[in-house]
Design a protein around this motif. Structure first.
Motif, PDB file in Angstrom:
ATOM      1  N   GLY A   1       0.782  -1.223   0.000  1.00  0.00           N
ATOM      2  CA  GLY A   1       0.000   0.000   0.000  1.00  0.00           C
ATOM      3  C   GLY A   1       0.815   1.274   0.000  1.00  0.00           C
ATOM      4  N   ILE A   2       2.057   1.188  -0.459  1.00  0.00           N
ATOM      5  CA  ILE A   2       2.946   2.349  -0.478  1.00  0.00           C
ATOM      6  C   ILE A   2       3.184   2.770  -1.928  1.00  0.00           C
ATOM      7  N   PRO A   3       2.717   3.949  -2.326  1.00  0.00           N
ATOM      8  CA  PRO A   3       2.900   4.399  -3.711  1.00  0.00           C
ATOM      9  C   PRO A   3       4.315   4.909  -3.956  1.00  0.00           C
ATOM     10  N   THR A   4       4.776   4.757  -5.167  1.00  0.00           N
ATOM     11  CA  THR A   4       6.065   5.303  -5.595  1.00  0.00           C
ATOM     12  C   THR A   4       5.884   5.934  -6.972  1.00  0.00           C
ATOM     13  N   ALA A   5       6.907   6.627  -7.435  1.00  0.00           N
ATOM     14  CA  ALA A   5       6.864   7.239  -8.764  1.00  0.00           C
ATOM     15  C   ALA A   5       8.283   7.273  -9.318  1.00  0.00           C
ATOM     16  N   VAL A   6       8.381   7.407 -10.639  1.00  0.00           N
ATOM     17  CA  VAL A   6       9.679   7.524 -11.295  1.00  0.00           C
ATOM     18  C   VAL A   6       9.734   8.843 -12.045  1.00  0.00           C
ATOM     19  N   HIS A   7      10.671   9.697 -11.652  1.00  0.00           N
ATOM     20  CA  HIS A   7      10.932  10.987 -12.303  1.00  0.00           C
ATOM     21  C   HIS A   7      12.431  11.022 -12.661  1.00  0.00           C
ATOM     22  N   TYR A   8      12.883  10.690 -13.812  1.00  0.00           N
ATOM     23  CA  TYR A   8      12.176  10.501 -15.072  1.00  0.00           C
ATOM     24  C   TYR A   8      12.778   9.289 -15.753  1.00  0.00           C
TER      25      TYR A   8
ATOM     26  N   LEU B   1       9.840   8.328  -3.311  1.00  0.00           N
ATOM     27  CA  LEU B   1       9.001   7.829  -2.226  1.00  0.00           C
ATOM     28  C   LEU B   1       7.993   8.903  -1.814  1.00  0.00           C
ATOM     29  N   PRO B   2       6.924   8.529  -1.125  1.00  0.00           N
ATOM     30  CA  PRO B   2       5.953   9.534  -0.682  1.00  0.00           C
ATOM     31  C   PRO B   2       6.643  10.682   0.069  1.00  0.00           C
ATOM     32  N   MET B   3       6.274  11.916  -0.289  1.00  0.00           N
ATOM     33  CA  MET B   3       6.927  13.074   0.311  1.00  0.00           C
ATOM     34  C   MET B   3       5.975  14.260   0.297  1.00  0.00           C
ATOM     35  N   HIS B   4       5.712  14.785   1.490  1.00  0.00           N
ATOM     36  CA  HIS B   4       4.921  16.006   1.647  1.00  0.00           C
ATOM     37  C   HIS B   4       5.100  16.464   3.089  1.00  0.00           C
ATOM     38  N   PRO B   5       4.774  17.719   3.397  1.00  0.00           N
ATOM     39  CA  PRO B   5       5.065  18.245   4.736  1.00  0.00           C
ATOM     40  C   PRO B   5       4.277  17.591   5.863  1.00  0.00           C
ATOM     41  N   TYR B   6       3.223  16.827   5.524  1.00  0.00           N
ATOM     42  CA  TYR B   6       2.354  16.257   6.543  1.00  0.00           C
ATOM     43  C   TYR B   6       2.549  14.748   6.685  1.00  0.00           C
ATOM     44  N   LEU B   7       3.637  14.243   6.138  1.00  0.00           N
ATOM     45  CA  LEU B   7       3.977  12.829   6.288  1.00  0.00           C
ATOM     46  C   LEU B   7       4.347  12.551   7.745  1.00  0.00           C
ATOM     47  N   SER B   8       3.687  11.576   8.350  1.00  0.00           N
ATOM     48  CA  SER B   8       3.955  11.282   9.759  1.00  0.00           C
ATOM     49  C   SER B   8       5.237  10.467   9.907  1.00  0.00           C
ATOM     50  N   ASP B   9       5.862  10.569  11.067  1.00  0.00           N
ATOM     51  CA  ASP B   9       7.058   9.772  11.338  1.00  0.00           C
ATOM     52  C   ASP B   9       6.742   8.280  11.256  1.00  0.00           C
ATOM     53  N   GLU B  10       5.549   7.913  11.695  1.00  0.00           N
ATOM     54  CA  GLU B  10       5.160   6.501  11.670  1.00  0.00           C
ATOM     55  C   GLU B  10       5.079   5.988  10.236  1.00  0.00           C
ATOM     56  N   ASP B  11       4.427   6.764   9.366  1.00  0.00           N
ATOM     57  CA  ASP B  11       4.343   6.352   7.958  1.00  0.00           C
ATOM     58  C   ASP B  11       5.722   6.332   7.314  1.00  0.00           C
ATOM     59  N   GLN B  12       6.548   7.306   7.666  1.00  0.00           N
ATOM     60  CA  GLN B  12       7.882   7.347   7.078  1.00  0.00           C
ATOM     61  C   GLN B  12       8.698   6.121   7.492  1.00  0.00           C
ATOM     62  N   THR B  13       8.593   5.737   8.750  1.00  0.00           N
ATOM     63  CA  THR B  13       9.299   4.536   9.213  1.00  0.00           C
ATOM     64  C   THR B  13       8.778   3.296   8.497  1.00  0.00           C
TER      65      THR B  13
END
Length: 377
Positions: free
Chosen positions: A311-318, A350-362
């Motif tokens: 359930g963890i999204p990723t992306a490729v740039h580029y 990897l998922p990245m935004h200012p509201y990413l929780s430490d728990e989700d990041q771990t």
């Protein structure tokens, strides 16, 4: 889990956003309303530039910048192949030849050491891209440009809010261009962008160009665009600005924490030459806004599939450098770009935004470590 969480931010500013939108609906100046000038003043002050010119998108900002510098058919602009299509696309749409120069292997930005050999009598500008939220080596680029009397256009679509040796991205060159696409560090609720400059004449031209080339109603001294920023988008950006400094700080903290957690599991800094996982390298003196937190991994597709299963999204740039895109083949090839080609096969965001929780990041780091075969902390 969301790759970029825009809803958490909206909940913090919902009342202000609604009030500002309502104000625009009440005064009815949907094109070039008072919010546009207010935004331009606020953004110019934030960046530390004399002028900010709001535009309809970051893509149009690049186009308008080159038009303001009177770059046109038969000219050449030096840029990087490791970027979004808009960078090369706007160059080519003017009938200009994009000259692709390879990237630095640790920052992914254009390698200044390779620029000078690409300069010819037809070169009219250098267009570095401040990729993934980190500014390019602007001192070195500006020095080369000054030696050859060339302007520098910073494509800062991903780096608005970043700093380079204490100065803001977009205030580092002849013209800085940025995007306020919703997923950018400072994003509108639709397309929007801006150009920044300290040159009064260039600013005058940019203002004319964005409004069909007119300096007054029905008087057109130059060709232009329908490139104005919508008043509604300006109003939304004004509502977001008070949050932005804290969001920049949060991005910096989260980016550093990602790297610390991954390195504790056996990932290596991008200064290293090899490794199952390489974390971003931020040049001393730079502060990245981490528009994307981008690592390099072996067997990228397999790792991405393993993360998706959790359930963890990723992306490729580029995934495909511009000089390998069909639209630019084969006539625009001039220099080999092996670093871009290699990196394009390995990068994953990897998922990245200012509201990413430490728990989700771990949780994300644990999943990357497991999928990539790293160790335990």
């Amino acid at each position: 889990m969301q790759f970029i969480d825009l809803k958490s931010q909206y909940r913090l500013i919902e009342d202000d956003v609604k009030a500002r939108i309502h104000a625009v609906l009440e005064h009815g100046q949907y094109i070039m309303g008072p919010e546009v000038e207010a935004l331009e003043i606020a953004l110019a002050d934030f960046v530390g530039a004399r002028h900010c010119i709001g535009l309809s998108s970051g893509t149009d900002a690049l186009l308008a910048a080159m038009m303001a510098l009177e770059i046109g058919r038969g000219d050449e602009v030096i840029t990087t192949p490791f970027t979004f299509i808009a960078t090369g696309e706007m160059i080519a749409l003017l009938g200009v030849r994009p000259v692709f120069v390879d990237i630095d292997p640790v920052t992914y930005n254009i390698d200044p050491a390779r620029i000078e050999e690409a300069i010819t009598g037809r070169t009219r500008a250098i267009m570095p891209v401040s990729l993934y939220g980190q500014c390019a080596d602007m001192d070195a680029i500006n020095e080369i440009a000054a030696r050859h009397r060339l302007p520098v256009i910073e494509d800062a679509a991903q780096s608005f809010g970043a700093t380079y040796k204490g100065k803001r991205s977009c205030a580092l060159s002849s013209i800085g261009c940025t995007s306020f696409f919703p997923s950018k560090p400072l994003g509108a609720y639709g397309d929007a962008g801006a150009c920044f400059t300290n040159d009064d004449e260039v600013a005058k031209r940019l203002k004319e160009i964005r409004n069909h080339g007119q300096d007054r109603r029905y008087h057109h001294p130059r060709l232009g665009l329908n490139g104005r920023i919508d008043t509604l988008q300006a109003a939304i950006l004004l509502a977001k600005l008070p949050l932005f400094i804290n969001e920049v700080d949060a991005r910096s903290r989260l980016g550093a924490r990602y790297s610390e957690l991954l390195q504790a599991r056996g990932a290596v800094s991008s200064e290293a030459s090899s490794g199952k996982v390489l974390t971003p390298f931020i040049t001393p003196g730079n502060a990245s806004v981490y528009a994307q937190y981008t690592i390099q991994v072996e067997e990228r597709d397999r790792v991405a599939e393993a993360l998706a299963a959790e359930g963890i999204p990723t992306a490729v740039h580029y995934p495909v450098p511009l000089n390998d895109q069909p639209v630019f083949q084969p006539s625009l090839e001039r220099f080999g770009t092996p670093v871009s080609a290699r990196v394009a096969k390995r990068v994953m965001s990897l998922p990245m935004h200012p509201y990413l929780s430490d728990e989700d990041q771990t949780r994300i780091v644990d999943a990357v470590a497991k999928a990539a075969g790293l160790g335990t902390p």
